[in-house]
Design an enzyme around this catalytic site. Structure first.
Site, PDB file in Angstrom:
ATOM      1  N   SER A   8       0.837  -1.193   0.000  1.00 24.96           N
ATOM      2  CA  SER A   8       0.000   0.000   0.000  1.00 24.96           C
ATOM      3  C   SER A   8       0.872   1.242   0.000  1.00 24.96           C
ATOM      4  CB  SER A   8      -0.917  -0.008   1.225  1.00 24.96           C
ATOM      5  OG  SER A   8      -1.832   1.063   1.179  1.00 24.96           O
TER       6      SER A   8
ATOM      7  N   CYS B 270      -8.827  -0.160  24.371  1.00 21.61           N
ATOM      8  CA  CYS B 270      -9.604   1.043  24.642  1.00 21.61           C
ATOM      9  C   CYS B 270      -9.385   2.116  23.588  1.00 21.61           C
ATOM     10  CB  CYS B 270      -9.245   1.605  26.013  1.00 21.61           C
ATOM     11  SG  CYS B 270      -7.482   1.910  26.220  1.00 21.61           S
TER      12      CYS B 270
END
Length: 460
Positions: free
Chosen positions: A194, A320
């Site tokens: 990429s 988180c």
């Protein structure tokens, strides 16, 4: 503001910017047309393909440009599996592959195929012998990244490629993180990458398929890019991607050595400056610009926010900080702490001053976050008890680990603390805490009233 998240997206390289602007003027026409503007566009496309193929180490007619690295992976996996469907329906991947590979595997499994994940060691690398052992009957394709996107560990591609060759199984290598630093070892059959990982524009991927590899593109196709990437090519972005890949390769040796020295400084200094920290990933076989460390008793989201407040852009594999609120599959597979995880990936041109300021700021930031979470620096006084139960259900990590740390010293040596938790991250973080703190992890079992019970025996 120091940007330390090049592993997610590298800043646009100056050569990419120049090539992009030039190609916007010269490469806007359809390269499939025979008139003057089309021929000019075709020359640009062919030149970009040749430059990219040279960097990859393949023939130009083996390489196509795709709308993203993810599309390159998905097309490569689905096309190779379809081309070898008569061989079988097994797909073998490492447990730490990029999510694009794992998502392709999920789609394959949903369609009736089988996916085997090869585990990794605590450094994040597969054992070539363990990988080779999975290349048995019915394996249509194997996938192994060249280097890990979260911890920087380089995989033993050459050894696995040799095992795949011996087994007659094509190997797809996701080279997104490493291609800008150098060619992938020989032996691969398919390769995906990429552009935005090496300083090219976003929205350009590449897929190389060696001649002789059975490959059947899936989905509707057209005459463009050998039928493997349908749709009008984003020629200006492709030209910029190829130009920047050539440029970063020319700079890779010198810049890689310079950044490796800066990363070595971070790897050495962070454990000295911040207590209860583990640097993860292979210390030697790794990308030159990337380092990841995990801090005990720290909420990763708050830590990243505080570092951003201090002017540093870093990333994390902590649960988180992700949209799914589940621990990073890479950290989980490695068996290391998932909370308080910081990934620093330095872009080209990072200065020593920026790294020194990061090291100066980090200890205070971590201490502040720990203080907010109620982590005490004082040692607990033992009361002589042999068993203790801590109910941390309803609390997200790192709270269950913090509660464990607060009370482990109150039981006698040889005694146990049982932590009740319903946070999935605890399954990874509590054993990792025991590894870091020299305590014995006895195991986990379902708790009838909800969650799981984690038993820890005090050894020191």
């Amino acid at each position: 503001m120091p940007y330390f998240d090049a592993a997610s997206a590298a800043p646009l390289h100056p050569v990419a910017r120049q090539a992009l602007l030039a190609a916007l003027d010269e490469g806007w026409a359809d390269p499939a047309r025979l008139y003057r503007e089309g021929r000019r566009a075709r020359l640009l496309l062919d030149a970009a393909r040749e430059a990219a193929a040279e960097a990859v180490g393949c023939r130009p007619d083996e390489l196509v440009f795709t709308p993203s690295g993810t599309r390159a992976v998905h097309s490569g996996v689905s096309g190779a599996l379809a081309g070898r469907r008569r061989v079988g329906g097994r797909l073998v991947v490492s447990a730490v592959e990029h999510s694009s590979v794992l998502h392709a595997g999920e789609a394959h499994a949903a369609a009736g195929g089988t996916v085997t994940e090869v585990p990794v060691g605590r450094n994040g690398a597969v054992d070539p012998a363990a990988f080779a052992a999975e290349l048995g009957e019915g394996v249509a394709l194997a996938c192994l990244q060249s280097a890990n996107h979260e911890v920087g560990t380089e995989q033993p591609v050459a050894e696995v490629a040799e095992a795949c060759r011996a087994a007659g199984v094509p190997l797809l290598v996701d080279a997104a993180q490493s291609l800008g630093w150098g060619p992938v070892p020989e032996g691969w059959s398919l390769l995906a990458a990429s552009a935005h990982k090496w300083g090219g524009p976003a929205g350009v991927g590449l897929l190389a398929v060696r001649k002789g590899v059975r490959f059947a593109p899936q989905g509707p196709s057209d005459e463009r890019e050998s039928g493997r990437a349908p749709g009008f090519e984003n020629l200006p972005a492709i030209v910029a991607a190829a130009a920047s890949l050539r440029a970063v390769r020319a700079e890779a040796a010198a810049e890689g050595a310079r950044l490796r020295a800066l990363v070595d400084r971070i790897r050495a200094r962070v454990p000295e400056l911040v207590p209860d920290v583990e640097v993860v990933g292979d210390p030697v076989r790794r990308l030159p610009h990337l380092v990841t460390f995990s801090c005990l008793y720290v909420d990763g989201e708050t830590l990243l926010s505080e570092l951003d407040r201090e002017g540093f852009s870093v990333s994390s594999g902590s649960s988180c900080t992700s949209s799914t609120l589940t621990p990073s599959h890479v950290l989980r597979a490695m068996g290391v702490l998932s909370e308080g995880n910081v990934r620093v990936s330095l872009p080209g041109g990072t200065s020593e001053e920026d790294v020194d300021r990061f090291l100066a700021v980090l200890p205070g930031v971590v201490a502040t976050v720990r203080e907010r979470l109620g982590v005490s620096s004082g040692a607990a006084e033992p009361d002589g008890g042999g068993e203790l139960v801590v109910d941390a259900r309803g609390k997200r990590c790192p709270i269950p680990v913090i509660e464990l740390a607060k009370v482990i010293g109150t039981v006698r040596v040889g005694g146990t603390v049982t932590v009740l938790s319903d946070d999935e991250a605890a399954r990874l973080d509590i054993p990792a805490w025991c590894e870091m703190r020299g305590q014995r992890y006895e195991g986990v079992s379902p708790e009838p009233s909800g969650g799981h019970a984690y038993v820890i025996r005090r050894e020191s």
